[in-house]
Scaffold this motif. Structure first.
Motif, mmCIF file in Angstrom:
data_model
loop_
_atom_site.group_PDB
_atom_site.id
_atom_site.type_symbol
_atom_site.label_atom_id
_atom_site.label_comp_id
_atom_site.label_asym_id
_atom_site.label_seq_id
_atom_site.Cartn_x
_atom_site.Cartn_y
_atom_site.Cartn_z
ATOM 1 N N ARG A 50 22.451 -11.842 -3.988
ATOM 2 C CA ARG A 50 21.857 -11.206 -2.799
ATOM 3 C C ARG A 50 20.357 -11.421 -2.823
ATOM 4 O O ARG A 50 19.729 -11.378 -3.877
ATOM 5 N N ARG A 51 19.802 -11.604 -1.662
ATOM 6 C CA ARG A 51 18.366 -11.839 -1.529
ATOM 7 C C ARG A 51 17.620 -10.513 -1.609
ATOM 8 O O ARG A 51 17.976 -9.546 -0.954
ATOM 9 N N ARG A 52 16.592 -10.488 -2.428
ATOM 10 C CA ARG A 52 15.741 -9.306 -2.540
ATOM 11 C C ARG A 52 14.787 -9.296 -1.359
ATOM 12 O O ARG A 52 14.146 -10.290 -1.050
ATOM 13 N N LEU A 53 14.695 -8.159 -0.694
ATOM 14 C CA LEU A 53 13.788 -8.014 0.439
ATOM 15 C C LEU A 53 12.737 -6.957 0.138
ATOM 16 O O LEU A 53 12.988 -6.015 -0.611
ATOM 17 N N TYR A 54 11.580 -7.131 0.735
ATOM 18 C CA TYR A 54 10.435 -6.261 0.509
ATOM 19 C C TYR A 54 10.023 -5.606 1.823
ATOM 20 O O TYR A 54 10.079 -6.239 2.872
ATOM 21 N N SER A 55 9.573 -4.371 1.736
ATOM 22 C CA SER A 55 9.024 -3.691 2.908
ATOM 23 C C SER A 55 7.519 -3.940 2.970
ATOM 24 O O SER A 55 6.914 -4.423 2.002
ATOM 25 N N ALA A 56 6.906 -3.591 4.094
ATOM 26 C CA ALA A 56 5.443 -3.702 4.214
ATOM 27 C C ALA A 56 4.770 -2.821 3.157
ATOM 28 O O ALA A 56 3.747 -3.204 2.582
ATOM 29 N N LEU A 57 5.345 -1.648 2.876
ATOM 30 C CA LEU A 57 4.794 -0.767 1.848
ATOM 31 C C LEU A 57 4.876 -1.423 0.465
ATOM 32 O O LEU A 57 3.939 -1.325 -0.329
ATOM 33 N N ASP A 58 5.977 -2.122 0.203
ATOM 34 C CA ASP A 58 6.097 -2.872 -1.060
ATOM 35 C C ASP A 58 5.007 -3.935 -1.156
ATOM 36 O O ASP A 58 4.399 -4.125 -2.218
ATOM 37 N N ILE A 59 4.741 -4.621 -0.052
ATOM 38 C CA ILE A 59 3.717 -5.672 -0.052
ATOM 39 C C ILE A 59 2.338 -5.059 -0.278
ATOM 40 O O ILE A 59 1.502 -5.626 -0.988
ATOM 41 N N MET A 60 2.096 -3.868 0.287
ATOM 42 C CA MET A 60 0.817 -3.187 0.043
ATOM 43 C C MET A 60 0.686 -2.812 -1.435
ATOM 44 O O MET A 60 -0.389 -2.934 -2.025
ATOM 45 N N LYS A 88 0.471 10.090 -5.165
ATOM 46 C CA LYS A 88 0.530 10.088 -3.713
ATOM 47 C C LYS A 88 0.077 8.765 -3.099
ATOM 48 O O LYS A 88 -0.032 8.660 -1.891
ATOM 49 N N VAL A 89 -0.235 7.750 -3.891
ATOM 50 C CA VAL A 89 -0.834 6.531 -3.367
ATOM 51 C C VAL A 89 0.073 5.860 -2.335
ATOM 52 O O VAL A 89 -0.407 5.367 -1.321
ATOM 53 N N GLY A 90 1.368 5.845 -2.557
ATOM 54 C CA GLY A 90 2.289 5.277 -1.568
ATOM 55 C C GLY A 90 2.203 6.003 -0.233
ATOM 56 O O GLY A 90 2.176 5.374 0.829
ATOM 57 N N ASP A 91 2.121 7.326 -0.279
ATOM 58 C CA ASP A 91 1.974 8.113 0.953
ATOM 59 C C ASP A 91 0.633 7.815 1.618
ATOM 60 O O ASP A 91 0.535 7.725 2.835
ATOM 61 N N TRP A 92 -0.415 7.666 0.806
ATOM 62 C CA TRP A 92 -1.750 7.380 1.350
ATOM 63 C C TRP A 92 -1.781 6.012 2.004
ATOM 64 O O TRP A 92 -2.401 5.829 3.052
ATOM 65 N N LEU A 93 -1.105 5.014 1.397
ATOM 66 C CA LEU A 93 -1.033 3.687 2.006
ATOM 67 C C LEU A 93 -0.304 3.742 3.343
ATOM 68 O O LEU A 93 -0.705 3.088 4.307
ATOM 69 N N THR A 94 0.754 4.533 3.407
ATOM 70 C CA THR A 94 1.480 4.699 4.662
ATOM 71 C C THR A 94 0.577 5.296 5.729
ATOM 72 O O THR A 94 0.533 4.817 6.862
ATOM 73 N N VAL A 145 -10.782 1.826 -4.131
ATOM 74 C CA VAL A 145 -10.011 0.813 -3.430
ATOM 75 C C VAL A 145 -9.833 1.274 -1.996
ATOM 76 O O VAL A 145 -9.408 2.407 -1.752
ATOM 77 N N SER A 146 -10.155 0.407 -1.049
ATOM 78 C CA SER A 146 -9.964 0.743 0.361
ATOM 79 C C SER A 146 -8.499 0.542 0.729
ATOM 80 O O SER A 146 -8.008 -0.586 0.820
ATOM 81 N N LEU A 147 -7.799 1.646 0.935
ATOM 82 C CA LEU A 147 -6.397 1.577 1.338
ATOM 83 C C LEU A 147 -6.287 1.012 2.748
ATOM 84 O O LEU A 147 -5.321 0.320 3.082
ATOM 85 N N THR A 148 -7.289 1.279 3.572
ATOM 86 C CA THR A 148 -7.301 0.762 4.939
ATOM 87 C C THR A 148 -7.384 -0.761 4.916
ATOM 88 O O THR A 148 -6.694 -1.439 5.680
ATOM 89 N N ARG A 149 -8.204 -1.304 4.049
ATOM 90 C CA ARG A 149 -8.317 -2.768 3.972
ATOM 91 C C ARG A 149 -7.039 -3.396 3.441
ATOM 92 O O ARG A 149 -6.637 -4.470 3.894
ATOM 93 N N ILE A 150 -6.403 -2.752 2.483
ATOM 94 C CA ILE A 150 -5.125 -3.267 1.980
ATOM 95 C C ILE A 150 -4.094 -3.260 3.099
ATOM 96 O O ILE A 150 -3.401 -4.253 3.334
ATOM 97 N N ALA A 151 -3.997 -2.143 3.825
ATOM 98 C CA ALA A 151 -3.029 -2.039 4.922
ATOM 99 C C ALA A 151 -3.332 -3.059 6.012
ATOM 100 O O ALA A 151 -2.423 -3.707 6.550
ATOM 101 N N SER A 152 -4.604 -3.240 6.335
ATOM 102 C CA SER A 152 -4.997 -4.203 7.361
ATOM 103 C C SER A 152 -4.705 -5.634 6.918
ATOM 104 O O SER A 152 -4.202 -6.455 7.690
#
Length: 195
Positions: A50-60, A88-94, A145-152
């Motif tokens: 099976r192919r492993r898939l990543y979410s946008a949050l995973d990529i961040m 909480k970093v995952g929540d903050w990235l979201t 680390v700028s979470l906004t820049r990572i998300a952008s």
């Protein structure tokens, strides 16, 4: 990126993640190895074939781990920021991905006990951290680390992938013009050897 449900949907391949983050396939496979416990994917475990898939949050998360690894921080330590019960970093990235017009900064503090993170989402948060907390004064070494820049950064990478996957006859003239201008700017930047 518009809402958290979109951010957590696993829809991107390993090739997409590599294209966006520039992390090598070997490194990405190492980080997603369940025995290493560095990156826990939104998709969960996948079976053989099976192919492993990543979410946008995973990529961040991959982007943040790669950024901090380049600064000399162990990927195992960075992953604690995502997966400790109080983390909480995952929540903050979201939140940053949902509000790209506002600056969200993660201040990561080092001490003998490991890494600790705090969110700076306003000048008041920054003042409180710098002057008001005993916790902050006791631990002086930190990275921001700028979470906004990572998300952008990830959002733009995803837009590029979607643009490239769209047939030419379905692309608007405006999208094509923007893409052409952006490509020209990137060429100029490379010629000038800017970071």
């Amino acid at each position: 990126m518009s809402n958290s449900s979109d951010i957590e949907v696993p829809e991107f391949t390993q090739a997409d993640v590599i294209r966006i983050t520039r992390v090598s396939a070997k490194t990405l496979q190492n980080w997603t190895d369940p025995s290493r416990e560095i990156l826990r994917l939104s998709q969960g475990s996948v079976g053989k074939g099976r192919r492993r898939l990543y979410s946008a949050l995973d990529i961040m998360a991959v982007t943040m781990i790669a950024h901090l690894s380049a600064l000399g921080v162990s990927p195992n330590l960075v992953s604690q920021l995502f997966y400790k019960p109080e983390a909480k970093v995952g929540d903050w990235l979201t939140t940053a991905a949902e509000n790209l017009d506002k600056e969200y900064i993660c201040r990561i503090v080092f001490d003998a006990d490991g890494l600790f993170a705090s969110l700076i989402a306003s000048p008041e948060d920054n003042e409180r951290f710098a002057y008001g907390d005993d916790w902050a004064r006791d631990r002086m070494a930190f990275i921001q680390v700028s979470l906004t820049r990572i998300a952008s950064f990830v959002a733009h990478g995803i837009d590029d992938i979607r643009f490239d996957e769209t047939p030419d006859d379905q692309k608007s003239e405006k999208e094509k013009a923007i893409r052409t201008l952006r490509d020209e700017l990137l060429k100029d930047k490379k010629r000038a050897k800017l970071p």
